[in-house]
Design a protein around this motif. Structure first.
Motif, mmCIF file in Angstrom:
data_model
loop_
_atom_site.group_PDB
_atom_site.id
_atom_site.type_symbol
_atom_site.label_atom_id
_atom_site.label_comp_id
_atom_site.label_asym_id
_atom_site.label_seq_id
_atom_site.Cartn_x
_atom_site.Cartn_y
_atom_site.Cartn_z
ATOM 1 N N PHE A 113 0.825 -1.204 0.000
ATOM 2 C CA PHE A 113 0.000 0.000 0.000
ATOM 3 C C PHE A 113 0.865 1.263 0.000
ATOM 4 O O PHE A 113 0.523 2.270 -0.607
ATOM 5 C CB PHE A 113 -0.919 -0.030 1.230
ATOM 6 N N TYR A 114 2.006 1.181 0.682
ATOM 7 C CA TYR A 114 2.829 2.376 0.850
ATOM 8 C C TYR A 114 3.803 2.543 -0.308
ATOM 9 O O TYR A 114 4.442 1.589 -0.722
ATOM 10 C CB TYR A 114 3.618 2.297 2.157
ATOM 11 N N LYS A 115 3.904 3.792 -0.742
ATOM 12 C CA LYS A 115 4.894 4.067 -1.779
ATOM 13 C C LYS A 115 6.251 4.347 -1.134
ATOM 14 O O LYS A 115 7.296 4.000 -1.691
ATOM 15 C CB LYS A 115 4.414 5.269 -2.593
ATOM 16 N N TYR A 116 6.224 4.982 0.026
ATOM 17 C CA TYR A 116 7.469 5.311 0.731
ATOM 18 C C TYR A 116 7.338 4.779 2.156
ATOM 19 O O TYR A 116 6.365 5.094 2.830
ATOM 20 C CB TYR A 116 7.683 6.819 0.795
ATOM 21 N N LEU A 386 18.334 13.231 4.020
ATOM 22 C CA LEU A 386 17.134 13.338 4.852
ATOM 23 C C LEU A 386 17.197 14.588 5.727
ATOM 24 O O LEU A 386 16.263 15.399 5.763
ATOM 25 C CB LEU A 386 16.999 12.073 5.722
ATOM 26 N N VAL A 387 18.329 14.746 6.423
ATOM 27 C CA VAL A 387 18.456 15.875 7.352
ATOM 28 C C VAL A 387 18.415 17.196 6.586
ATOM 29 O O VAL A 387 17.733 18.148 6.977
ATOM 30 C CB VAL A 387 19.753 15.725 8.188
ATOM 31 N N GLN A 388 19.105 17.218 5.444
ATOM 32 C CA GLN A 388 19.151 18.455 4.657
ATOM 33 C C GLN A 388 17.751 18.813 4.118
ATOM 34 O O GLN A 388 17.321 19.960 4.198
ATOM 35 C CB GLN A 388 20.101 18.232 3.488
ATOM 36 N N THR A 389 17.037 17.814 3.604
ATOM 37 C CA THR A 389 15.704 18.089 3.044
ATOM 38 C C THR A 389 14.744 18.530 4.146
ATOM 39 O O THR A 389 13.965 19.472 3.965
ATOM 40 C CB THR A 389 15.147 16.833 2.322
ATOM 41 N N LYS A 427 -0.082 8.576 5.888
ATOM 42 C CA LYS A 427 -0.667 7.368 5.291
ATOM 43 C C LYS A 427 -1.558 7.733 4.101
ATOM 44 O O LYS A 427 -1.556 7.035 3.074
ATOM 45 C CB LYS A 427 -1.467 6.606 6.347
ATOM 46 N N ALA A 428 -2.291 8.818 4.251
ATOM 47 C CA ALA A 428 -3.169 9.234 3.152
ATOM 48 C C ALA A 428 -2.366 9.553 1.895
ATOM 49 O O ALA A 428 -2.898 9.537 0.794
ATOM 50 C CB ALA A 428 -3.977 10.443 3.588
ATOM 51 N N HIS A 429 -1.090 9.846 2.084
ATOM 52 C CA HIS A 429 -0.222 10.119 0.931
ATOM 53 C C HIS A 429 0.669 8.922 0.614
ATOM 54 O O HIS A 429 1.693 9.059 -0.040
ATOM 55 C CB HIS A 429 0.612 11.377 1.200
ATOM 56 N N LYS A 430 0.282 7.772 1.170
ATOM 57 C CA LYS A 430 0.997 6.510 0.955
ATOM 58 C C LYS A 430 2.446 6.566 1.457
ATOM 59 O O LYS A 430 3.361 6.010 0.844
ATOM 60 C CB LYS A 430 0.944 6.084 -0.516
ATOM 61 N N ILE A 431 2.600 7.257 2.579
ATOM 62 C CA ILE A 431 3.935 7.336 3.199
ATOM 63 C C ILE A 431 3.807 6.776 4.610
ATOM 64 O O ILE A 431 2.923 7.181 5.365
ATOM 65 C CB ILE A 431 4.439 8.795 3.264
ATOM 66 N N LYS A 432 4.691 5.851 4.933
ATOM 67 C CA LYS A 432 4.593 5.258 6.265
ATOM 68 C C LYS A 432 5.643 5.863 7.190
ATOM 69 O O LYS A 432 6.844 5.766 6.933
ATOM 70 C CB LYS A 432 4.770 3.743 6.189
ATOM 71 N N VAL A 433 5.158 6.520 8.247
ATOM 72 C CA VAL A 433 6.054 7.029 9.284
ATOM 73 C C VAL A 433 5.627 6.362 10.592
ATOM 74 O O VAL A 433 4.529 5.825 10.680
ATOM 75 C CB VAL A 433 5.985 8.574 9.385
ATOM 76 N N TYR A 434 6.475 6.394 11.586
ATOM 77 C CA TYR A 434 6.264 5.508 12.739
ATOM 78 C C TYR A 434 6.081 6.261 14.057
ATOM 79 O O TYR A 434 6.658 7.336 14.241
ATOM 80 C CB TYR A 434 7.452 4.541 12.844
ATOM 81 N N GLU A 460 17.902 7.735 -2.163
ATOM 82 C CA GLU A 460 17.990 9.178 -1.937
ATOM 83 C C GLU A 460 16.842 9.950 -2.605
ATOM 84 O O GLU A 460 16.287 10.873 -2.028
ATOM 85 C CB GLU A 460 19.341 9.694 -2.418
ATOM 86 N N GLU A 461 16.480 9.549 -3.834
ATOM 87 C CA GLU A 461 15.393 10.264 -4.536
ATOM 88 C C GLU A 461 14.084 10.084 -3.779
ATOM 89 O O GLU A 461 13.298 11.014 -3.620
ATOM 90 C CB GLU A 461 15.177 9.717 -5.972
ATOM 91 N N GLU A 462 13.860 8.850 -3.313
ATOM 92 C CA GLU A 462 12.610 8.588 -2.595
ATOM 93 C C GLU A 462 12.528 9.424 -1.314
ATOM 94 O O GLU A 462 11.457 9.912 -0.951
ATOM 95 C CB GLU A 462 12.505 7.094 -2.252
ATOM 96 N N ILE A 463 13.672 9.581 -0.649
ATOM 97 C CA ILE A 463 13.670 10.371 0.595
ATOM 98 C C ILE A 463 13.246 11.805 0.281
ATOM 99 O O ILE A 463 12.374 12.382 0.937
ATOM 100 C CB ILE A 463 15.070 10.334 1.267
ATOM 101 N N ILE A 464 13.820 12.372 -0.779
ATOM 102 C CA ILE A 464 13.486 13.762 -1.136
ATOM 103 C C ILE A 464 12.003 13.865 -1.519
ATOM 104 O O ILE A 464 11.281 14.743 -1.051
ATOM 105 C CB ILE A 464 14.382 14.270 -2.289
ATOM 106 N N GLU A 465 11.540 12.921 -2.345
ATOM 107 C CA GLU A 465 10.134 12.966 -2.785
ATOM 108 C C GLU A 465 9.188 12.870 -1.576
ATOM 109 O O GLU A 465 8.234 13.638 -1.460
ATOM 110 C CB GLU A 465 9.832 11.780 -3.720
#
Ligand code: PLP
Length: 496
Positions: A113-116, A386-389, A427-434, A460-465
């Motif tokens: 379900f999750y893109k990221y 990650l930290v920079q973005t 989650k609504a944006h298909k991103i899983k954070v914990y 790296e690209e996925e982290i920025i997106e």
């Protein structure tokens, strides 16, 4: 009253079914009550009659209601004692169950379900040395010790591997030990379980970091240890509070506190060792991710400065290599060896011989050190991006904790956005954070405004997106499905 959430992924008939079922179990609908006719309910909810019929058929199939010709659907008698009544359980138990449910719901979420996925503890597939592992497997099976696969071997693990670990830790963490002090374990929890058995008669009370690693806490709880949570501050566990507790055992992660990432400075390390010496205390040092420091040299382990054998040192291959290998190690002080042998003499090793042999070949041939350099570089890039973005996009709306080391960071939201809301919006944006809440023993101590981001699985690209999307969603409510939805009550400061 039945609510339909049209934006939900749950089919409408299931939403109706679940709410009526809940009313029956909760006692709002009792035996003999008549459900609204399918026509009336369909009209009321603005859904098709077919949808309501589907919900009623499911309820009927499961025995909650009965279809009586000419009368409609009537609620049946259910043995309510068999059902779980939240109101009859203590608040503490309920909050434990809720936390467990939430965690297992998170873990069971379909990863497709999750893109990221900012999962902590799993790895980017591209890093594991698959082809070399295959080659070393063949080499192990062709080696002269291959007959060992047919035996029960040393309960502490293969000597070759223990020597490799000893040499590695001596050079990298300053750990001083002999192979006899090393026990190969199948993960940190296995090691902690053994420690609990060693200390259960002596002092079944443990001081732990608050917040701290829940995977360790559960082992102490299952071994009926009394838990003394000691707050973590900007320089690690609060030693004054530890001194006030009567615990003789303390479990800590001093080189990269989990989850906050704080590092215990040398003064506190000395203070802690002094506490242990004065109180006949024992420190369990979990050095789980020390391989990964990105902008400074590794901090010496507590074990390396301990003059009085007060430290049990734990390390794992889960972070540096792979959690699926289930391989870790424990280094016992010499005075504990006789107790260990007395208790576990009849035990067999838990880590398969073949796996130990492959790993010892991997380490002895120099691949391990090369791999660590490569992995460190790859994770450093991800960490820095990650930290920079985050810094560029979210600026002073967030505080980043625990950066410059390990494989995760903690993000604190200065305006108090709630953990649940942050997770739902992501989650609504298909991103899983914990969530961070599972790491608090006393839930009320937590401000509920943080989340955990593991960065090892994404490129790296996925982290920025993902961070770009999250910034829009969290701070500008871009495309948030819950805006204006009165059913979602989690707190967001923009919606006050
Ligand atoms: C603090 C801490 N210690 C140890 C581990 C890993 O333990 P194991 O060796 O059981 O994989 C983790 C994993 O998340 C952790 O967070």
């Amino acid at each position: 009253m039945i609510y339909i959430n049209e934006k939900s992924e749950i089919p409408i008939y299931q939403q109706i079914y679940a709410q009526i079922k809940e009313d029956i179990i909760g006692g709002a609908l009792v035996e003999g009550d008549k459900l609204a006719s399918t026509r009336v309910l369909a009209k009321e909810l603005c859904v098709s009659r077919n949808t309501v019929e589907n919900s009623y058929s499911q309820l009927s199939l499961e025995g909650y209601v009965e279809s009586i010709p000419g009368s409609g659907f009537i609620v049946k008698n259910i043995n309510e004692e068999l059902f779980f009544h939240p109101s009859k359980i203590s608040d503490k138990l309920r909050s434990t169950i809720e936390a467990y449910d939430r965690e297992s719901a998170l873990l069971n979420d379909d990863s497709l379900f999750y893109k990221y996925n900012f999962q902590y503890g799993s790895f980017d597939d591209s890093i594991f040395p698959y082809s070399l592992w295959r080659r070393l497997t063949a080499q192990a099976l062709l080696s002269i010790d291959s007959k060992k696969i047919n035996f029960y071997n040393d309960k502490q693990g293969e000597l070759d591997l223990r020597i490799e670990i000893m040499n590695y830790l001596k050079g990298f963490r300053g750990v001083s030990c002999t192979p006899e002090q090393i026990v190969i374990c199948s993960g940190n929890q296995h090691a902690l379980d053994l420690i609990c058995k060693i200390f259960s008669k002596y002092s079944p009370k443990i001081a732990i970091e608050e917040p701290g690693y829940d995977g360790a806490r559960i082992v102490f709880e299952n071994n009926n240890f009394e838990i003394n949570p000691i707050p973590v501050q900007s320089d690690g566990i609060n030693i004054v509070e530890l001194e006030k507790s009567s615990a003789k055992l303390v479990y800590i992660t001093p080189s990269h506190q989990f989850p906050t990432g704080v590092i215990m400075p040398i003064q506190n390390r000395i203070h802690l060792l002094h506490w242990a010496t004065q109180n006949d205390g024992v420190i369990i040092e979990d050095d789980y991710d020390s391989e990964f420091r990105y902008h400074s040299r590794p901090i010496p382990s507590l074990q390396s400065i301990d003059q009085n054998e007060r430290v049990i040192y734990l390390g794992t291959f889960s972070k540096a290599l792979s959690p699926g290998l289930r391989m870790s190690y424990m280094i016992l002080p010499k005075w504990l060896l006789s107790k260990y042998n007395e208790l576990f003499n009849g035990y067999y090793p838990t880590v398969p011989w073949l796996q130990q042999k492959i790993l010892s070949l991997y380490m002895s041939s120099g691949h391990w050190e090369r791999y660590l350099r490569k992995a460190r570089l790859s994770y450093k890039r991800k960490h820095d991006i990650l930290v920079q973005t985050l810094t560029n996009l979210m600026g002073d709306q967030v505080i980043i904790h625990g950066n410059n080391a390990g494989l995760h960071i903690v993000l604190e939201f200065v305006n108090g956005e709630h953990e649940d809301w942050l997770i739902e919006i992501a989650k609504a944006h298909k991103i899983k954070v914990y969530p961070i809440s599972p790491f608090w023993y006393i839930k009320e101590s937590y401000s509920n405004n943080m989340i955990l981001l593991g960065f090892s699985m994404l490129n790296e690209e996925e982290i920025i997106e993902a961070i770009t999307l999250l910034e829009k969603a969290w701070f500008h409510h871009f495309g948030n499905p819950f805006d204006g939805d009165s059913n979602v009550s989690v707190y967001c400061h923009y919606c006050k």
